[in-house]
Design an enzyme around this catalytic site. Structure first.
Site, PDB file in Angstrom:
ATOM      1  N   ASP A 231       3.856 -16.981  -9.797  1.00  0.00           N
ATOM      2  CA  ASP A 231       4.632 -17.094  -8.551  1.00  0.00           C
ATOM      3  C   ASP A 231       4.511 -18.491  -7.944  1.00  0.00           C
ATOM      4  OD1 ASP A 231       5.382 -14.445  -8.634  1.00  0.00           O
ATOM      5  OD2 ASP A 231       3.932 -13.771  -7.151  1.00  0.00           O
TER       6      ASP A 231
ATOM      7  N   ARG B 132      12.029 -18.361 -13.037  1.00  0.00           N
ATOM      8  CA  ARG B 132      12.537 -17.492 -11.956  1.00  0.00           C
ATOM      9  C   ARG B 132      12.946 -18.407 -10.809  1.00  0.00           C
ATOM     10  NH1 ARG B 132       8.040 -13.556 -10.236  1.00  0.00           N
ATOM     11  NH2 ARG B 132       8.808 -12.371 -12.017  1.00  0.00           N
TER      12      ARG B 132
ATOM     13  N   ALA C 190      10.195 -18.794   0.318  1.00  0.00           N
ATOM     14  CA  ALA C 190       9.857 -17.886   1.421  1.00  0.00           C
ATOM     15  C   ALA C 190       8.821 -18.433   2.395  1.00  0.00           C
ATOM     16  CB  ALA C 190       9.363 -16.568   0.835  1.00  0.00           C
TER      17      ALA C 190
END
Ligand SMILES: Cc1cc2nc3c(=O)[nH]c(=O)nc-3n(C[C@H](O)[C@H](O)[C@H](O)COP(=O)(O)OP(=O)(O)OC[C@H]3O[C@@H](n4cnc5c(N)ncnc54)[C@H](O)[C@@H]3O)c2cc1C
Length: 324
Positions: A144, A194, A199
């Site tokens: 991530d 990805r 965010a």
């Protein structure tokens, strides 16, 4: 155009939520737990396995995220590794293992990246342990993206690990000014990437700050990834990005299995099913675990409706208490 929610409230929510006293109060409220259930599969491994089974049965692929971030404690990082090894063990019994439909997502700060002296080394070795276990069980791994201060080191670690695990994926955030260049590099090297909007609360020196700029950047990055040699993972619930991805995949002659849509657990579930039924690859990102607070706050900060839903539930609860 950027709204007052995006330019004023969103950064305030993200920053204020990091304060310990707010975190302690918010996590103790029963109403928080009710809202969290919308976005998180549950606290236990059994909870996430049930959500995985339901998604697979519905024709979706999955990425499992054991929630947790920014530890500066070696023991916590080791506990995160154990949690991943355990969930990988249980995923390897699923029929879908080896098909590319099973994935885990990791955060390097949960594996020790922020530890003062040996953070980078520890996160790399912990991630390597998880990659090796996942590889032997037919499960993919994607790392991530966190706040901008961690990006360069994360990409270095990904480059290093990809020498041994070339299907290791990572996330690039379209709101960062650097991301177009990163897309060029990783698309050329054939990586699984990805692409999301991003965010975290970031300063304008490193990130675009209007919706329009972020959307334009997303489209430029998507084009690079779709025309590259890798496997684009289009992580967005935005109808414009979803349509653009399909048009670009068509334009670049991609087969349906050479790229995928990705969405978060509990968000636009009908759209996830619609796309899968129409023959697209769709992966749902399923978070679980007791450390859901940071993830939950980012979902509240993404959308005024989520914050309103939470505040309304809070007000109802206080109203009931006053009348009780
Ligand atoms: C699979 C996946 C992995 C991700 N990983 C990362 C990561 O590693 N690092 C990172 O910084 N960000 C990550 N994100 C989050 C991402 O950066 C965005 O914050 C988030 O996806 C919202 O952007 P969007 O593209 O969906 O578009 P937006 O323009 O924000 O939203 C478009 C529409 O989607 C729906 N929607 C979007 N968000 C929500 C929500 N929270 N609740 C309800 N509906 C919503 C609404 O209908 C909204 O109108 C990830 C997202 C996905 C899907």
């Amino acid at each position: 155009m950027s709204t007052a929610f995006d330019s004023i409230l969103r950064p305030v929510i993200l920053r204020a939520a990091a304060a310990d006293h707010i975190k302690n109060t918010a996590t103790r409220l029963p109403v928080t737990a009710r809202v969290v259930d919308r976005f998180v599969a549950g606290e236990t491994q059994d909870d996430v396995l049930s959500a995985v089974a339901a998604s697979l049965a519905g024709g979706l692929s999955v990425s499992v995220d054991h929630l947790g971030e920014a530890t500066v404690d070696e023991a916590d990082a080791a506990a995160t590794v154990r949690a991943y090894l355990s969930v990988l063990e249980s995923m390897s019994g699923l029929e879908a293992s080896g098909s590319g439909r099973l994935e885990v997502s990791l955060k390097l700060t949960a594996l020790g990246q922020s530890l003062p002296r040996h953070g980078r080394k520890m996160a790399t070795e912990n991630a390597r342990t998880i990659c090796a276990a996942a590889h032997s069980r037919g499960v993919l791994v994607t790392i991530d993206a966190e706040d901008h201060s961690t990006v360069s080191e994360r990409l270095d670690i990904v480059r290093e690990l990809r020498r041994d695990f070339d299907d290791l994926g990572t996330v690039l955030q379209a709101y960062l000014r650097r991301t177009e260049d990163d897309c060029r590099e990783f698309a050329a090297s054939g990586a699984r990437i990805r692409l999301c909007k991003g965010a975290y609360a970031e300063p304008p020196s490193v990130a675009f700050d209007t919706h329009a700029q972020v959307d334009d950047s997303y489209l430029r990055c998507l084009r690079i990834l779709m025309h590259g040699n890798g496997h684009p993972m289009v992580a967005s619930h935005d109808p414009t990005m979803i349509e653009a991805a399909q048009a670009l995949a068509h334009e670049s002659g991609r087969s349906p299995e050479s790229w995928e849509h990705q969405m978060l657990f509990g968000i636009r579930s009908d759209e996830q099913r619609r796309l899968a039924d129409a023959g697209a690859q769709v992966r749902v990102y399923i978070p679980y675990g007791s450390q859901w607070y940071g993830y939950f706050v980012r979902r509240l900060a993404e959308r005024p409706a989520n914050l309103l839903f939470f505040l309304r539930a809070l007000a109802e609860r206080q109203g009931k208490q006053q009348h009780a």
